[in-house]
Scaffold this motif. Structure first.
Motif, mmCIF file in Angstrom:
data_model
loop_
_atom_site.group_PDB
_atom_site.id
_atom_site.type_symbol
_atom_site.label_atom_id
_atom_site.label_comp_id
_atom_site.label_asym_id
_atom_site.label_seq_id
_atom_site.Cartn_x
_atom_site.Cartn_y
_atom_site.Cartn_z
ATOM 1 N N SER A 288 17.142 3.982 61.601
ATOM 2 C CA SER A 288 16.125 3.327 60.790
ATOM 3 C C SER A 288 14.944 4.274 60.538
ATOM 4 O O SER A 288 14.404 4.347 59.432
ATOM 5 N N ALA A 289 14.568 5.018 61.579
ATOM 6 C CA ALA A 289 13.469 5.978 61.435
ATOM 7 C C ALA A 289 13.828 7.078 60.444
ATOM 8 O O ALA A 289 12.993 7.499 59.628
ATOM 9 N N ILE A 290 15.082 7.555 60.492
ATOM 10 C CA ILE A 290 15.485 8.630 59.579
ATOM 11 C C ILE A 290 15.545 8.109 58.147
ATOM 12 O O ILE A 290 15.192 8.826 57.203
ATOM 13 N N GLU A 291 15.987 6.872 57.972
ATOM 14 C CA GLU A 291 15.947 6.277 56.628
ATOM 15 C C GLU A 291 14.522 6.292 56.084
ATOM 16 O O GLU A 291 14.276 6.675 54.933
ATOM 17 N N SER A 292 13.582 5.860 56.920
ATOM 18 C CA SER A 292 12.185 5.812 56.493
ATOM 19 C C SER A 292 11.663 7.203 56.134
ATOM 20 O O SER A 292 10.991 7.396 55.115
ATOM 21 N N LEU A 293 11.972 8.182 56.970
ATOM 22 C CA LEU A 293 11.549 9.557 56.695
ATOM 23 C C LEU A 293 12.154 10.067 55.393
ATOM 24 O O LEU A 293 11.483 10.723 54.588
ATOM 25 N N THR A 294 13.428 9.780 55.197
ATOM 26 C CA THR A 294 14.122 10.250 54.007
ATOM 27 C C THR A 294 13.505 9.656 52.746
ATOM 28 O O THR A 294 13.264 10.364 51.758
ATOM 29 N N LEU A 295 13.220 8.366 52.782
ATOM 30 C CA LEU A 295 12.615 7.720 51.620
ATOM 31 C C LEU A 295 11.209 8.248 51.355
ATOM 32 O O LEU A 295 10.784 8.389 50.204
ATOM 33 N N THR A 296 10.478 8.570 52.423
ATOM 34 C CA THR A 296 9.118 9.083 52.265
ATOM 35 C C THR A 296 9.102 10.490 51.689
ATOM 36 O O THR A 296 8.293 10.812 50.810
ATOM 37 N N LEU A 297 10.023 11.332 52.152
ATOM 38 C CA LEU A 297 9.960 12.747 51.815
ATOM 39 C C LEU A 297 10.809 13.139 50.608
ATOM 40 O O LEU A 297 10.449 14.074 49.880
ATOM 41 N N VAL A 298 11.950 12.462 50.396
ATOM 42 C CA VAL A 298 12.813 12.822 49.250
ATOM 43 C C VAL A 298 13.389 11.573 48.592
ATOM 44 O O VAL A 298 14.472 11.616 48.004
ATOM 45 N N GLY A 299 12.685 10.474 48.688
ATOM 46 C CA GLY A 299 13.239 9.197 48.284
ATOM 47 C C GLY A 299 13.743 9.126 46.862
ATOM 48 O O GLY A 299 14.723 8.448 46.568
ATOM 49 N N GLN A 300 13.102 9.864 45.960
ATOM 50 C CA GLN A 300 13.479 9.792 44.550
ATOM 51 C C GLN A 300 14.829 10.442 44.275
ATOM 52 O O GLN A 300 15.408 10.267 43.194
ATOM 53 N N LYS A 301 15.353 11.193 45.236
ATOM 54 C CA LYS A 301 16.665 11.843 45.042
ATOM 55 C C LYS A 301 17.602 11.583 46.225
ATOM 56 O O LYS A 301 18.540 12.346 46.454
ATOM 57 N N ALA A 302 17.362 10.494 46.928
ATOM 58 C CA ALA A 302 18.119 10.219 48.151
ATOM 59 C C ALA A 302 19.155 9.122 47.952
ATOM 60 O O ALA A 302 18.901 8.087 47.343
ATOM 61 N N HIS A 303 20.332 9.368 48.502
ATOM 62 C CA HIS A 303 21.393 8.373 48.618
ATOM 63 C C HIS A 303 21.551 8.072 50.109
ATOM 64 O O HIS A 303 21.931 8.953 50.885
ATOM 65 N N ILE A 304 21.220 6.843 50.505
ATOM 66 C CA ILE A 304 21.353 6.433 51.909
ATOM 67 C C ILE A 304 22.632 5.627 52.043
ATOM 68 O O ILE A 304 22.813 4.592 51.388
ATOM 69 N N VAL A 305 23.513 6.111 52.891
ATOM 70 C CA VAL A 305 24.838 5.530 53.074
ATOM 71 C C VAL A 305 24.868 4.825 54.429
ATOM 72 O O VAL A 305 24.864 5.482 55.476
ATOM 73 N N ARG A 306 24.874 3.495 54.411
ATOM 74 C CA ARG A 306 24.945 2.740 55.666
ATOM 75 C C ARG A 306 26.405 2.475 56.015
ATOM 76 O O ARG A 306 27.030 1.552 55.503
ATOM 77 N N ALA A 307 26.926 3.332 56.877
ATOM 78 C CA ALA A 307 28.340 3.237 57.245
ATOM 79 C C ALA A 307 28.548 2.180 58.321
ATOM 80 O O ALA A 307 27.663 1.903 59.136
ATOM 81 N N GLY A 308 29.739 1.623 58.317
ATOM 82 C CA GLY A 308 30.156 0.743 59.399
ATOM 83 C C GLY A 308 31.000 1.523 60.380
ATOM 84 O O GLY A 308 30.883 2.758 60.488
ATOM 85 N N LEU A 309 31.881 0.821 61.096
ATOM 86 C CA LEU A 309 32.782 1.515 62.014
ATOM 87 C C LEU A 309 33.746 2.371 61.198
ATOM 88 O O LEU A 309 34.365 1.909 60.247
ATOM 89 N N ILE A 310 33.848 3.638 61.588
ATOM 90 C CA ILE A 310 34.687 4.595 60.866
ATOM 91 C C ILE A 310 35.970 4.803 61.655
ATOM 92 O O ILE A 310 35.953 5.040 62.862
ATOM 93 N N GLY A 311 37.111 4.721 60.976
ATOM 94 C CA GLY A 311 38.398 4.925 61.618
ATOM 95 C C GLY A 311 39.206 5.971 60.890
ATOM 96 O O GLY A 311 38.772 6.555 59.894
ATOM 97 N N GLY A 312 40.419 6.202 61.396
ATOM 98 C CA GLY A 312 41.318 7.154 60.776
ATOM 99 C C GLY A 312 41.554 8.370 61.635
ATOM 100 O O GLY A 312 41.015 8.498 62.744
ATOM 101 N N PRO A 313 42.358 9.303 61.148
ATOM 102 C CA PRO A 313 42.671 10.499 61.936
ATOM 103 C C PRO A 313 41.428 11.320 62.242
ATOM 104 O O PRO A 313 40.575 11.511 61.382
ATOM 105 N N GLY A 314 41.334 11.761 63.472
ATOM 106 C CA GLY A 314 40.186 12.545 63.912
ATOM 107 C C GLY A 314 39.119 11.745 64.619
ATOM 108 O O GLY A 314 38.152 12.310 65.139
#
Length: 343
Positions: free
Chosen positions: A133-159
């Motif tokens: 949450s803190a990094i989202e806030s920092l990202t929006l403050t510092l580069v928000g106009q060009k930021a894509h925030i990807v809220r991932a869920g549980l990630i599965g698959g090989p690896g």
């Protein structure tokens, strides 16, 4: 595009670098490489982000895309300050753990967030959601106009190194006696394949997509996931009209209260039952993914992810010591105790 991946040696970041390279992009990875190397073909700049701004001296140039996966707000701020002004587009891989309430199924990106970790405080495993949450806030403050925030869920698959999603198909494949399963047939599971998530991140960079989106798989009932785990492990095909609630392998179902009484943990960790969630988490694996899908995020069939996860589990060894799930000894003890009490 010139893409800088802050990482590139572990699960998701490595897959991002691999796919971007295959698509013809010029990929650089900034990583220590203490446990693994980035994919072959990328430019590898060795750097330790714990050193602060000095870590970015050799990559301090113009980038079409920067991909950040950190969970440490201090390191994330250093990267934003060092590289943000020179980046055309910035992707931060956040997490649905940033949400304050996990009880509501179908909640979307407008749901309330956890309070960010205080400024200057390093993240820990116990403050994962607050850190993201803190990094989202920092990202929006510092580069928000060009930021894509990807809220991932549980990630599965090989690896996958978490040992969660692959636990159940691997357990059936081991075929070492009855499988202890929590009696939660209607509970939701929601996993996104690492390959689909990486593809969505690269697609967002190519589109110049900005804003915040949940990157999640579709919801699958736990009973269907368990049945498919058994079928995949035993090499059996689903028969027409078969009840998805009845696993094909030998199972022993235990009520949630009984499992808690026996000290079995939820979700992850030693002596846990992966994907089983604590009370008031009905929405944790059933959030909306519609916004990202409407913009082109594509998901492979979840059965494909499960089978590929099983192949990966087999390559590691079905009887290895795991980070998540029950040990064979604990499972046998619990199955025996449950059968005694039910006799």
């Amino acid at each position: 595009m010139r893409i800088l991946v802050l990482g590139g040696t572990a699960f998701l970041s490595a897959e991002i670098a691999k796919q971007a390279l295959a698509l013809g992009h010029d990929v650089t990875c900034l990583a220590r490489g203490s446990q693994a190397n980035p994919p072959d073909g990328v430019e590898w700049v060795r750097g330790d982000r714990a050193l602060g701004s000095a870590a970015y001296e050799d990559v301090n140039s113009s980038w079409d895309e920067v991909v950040e996966v950190s969970r440490d707000p201090v390191q994330a701020r250093d990267a934003l300050e060092a590289l943000g002004s020179g980046a055309r587009h910035w992707t931060f891989v956040s997490s649905c753990s940033v949400y304050a309430d996990h009880s509501v199924p179908g909640a979307d990106e407008n749901a309330a967030l956890l309070e960010p970790l205080p400024e200057g405080q390093a993240g820990t495993p116990e403050t994962y959601g607050e850190s993201k949450s803190a990094i989202e806030s920092l990202t929006l403050t510092l580069v928000g106009q060009k930021a894509h925030i990807v809220r991932a869920g549980l990630i599965g698959g090989p690896g996958d190194g978490s040992d969660r999603y692959g636990y159940w198909p691997a357990r059936f494949a081991a075929n070492t006696g009855p499988v202890l399963v929590p009696n939660i047939p209607d509970d939701a599971t929601q996993i996104i394949d690492v390959r689909d998530l990486a593809g969505w991140i690269i697609q967002g960079a190519e589109m110049g997509l900005t804003g915040t989106y949940n990157a999640l798989g579709d919801v699958v009932p736990f009973s269907e996931y368990i049945s498919e785990s058994s079928r995949a492990a035993l090499g059996q095909e689903k028969q027409p009209g078969a009840d998805a609630r009845i696993p094909l392998g030998a199972t022993v179902r235990a009520d949630e209260d009984w499992l808690v009484e026996q000290g079995v943990d939820y979700w992850a960790g030693p002596d846990s039952l992966p994907l089983w969630l604590p009370p008031d988490h009905d929405g944790f694996q059933s959030r909306s993914n519609q916004a990202a899908k409407a913009l082109g995020m594509t998901l492979r069939p979840w059965q494909e992810t499960l089978r590929d996860a099983l192949d990966y589990e087999r390559s590691l060894g079905l009887e290895r010591e795991r980070k998540a799930g029950l040990s064979r000894e604990t499972e046998r003890r619990l199955v025996g105790l449950l059968r005694e009490q039910q006799a």
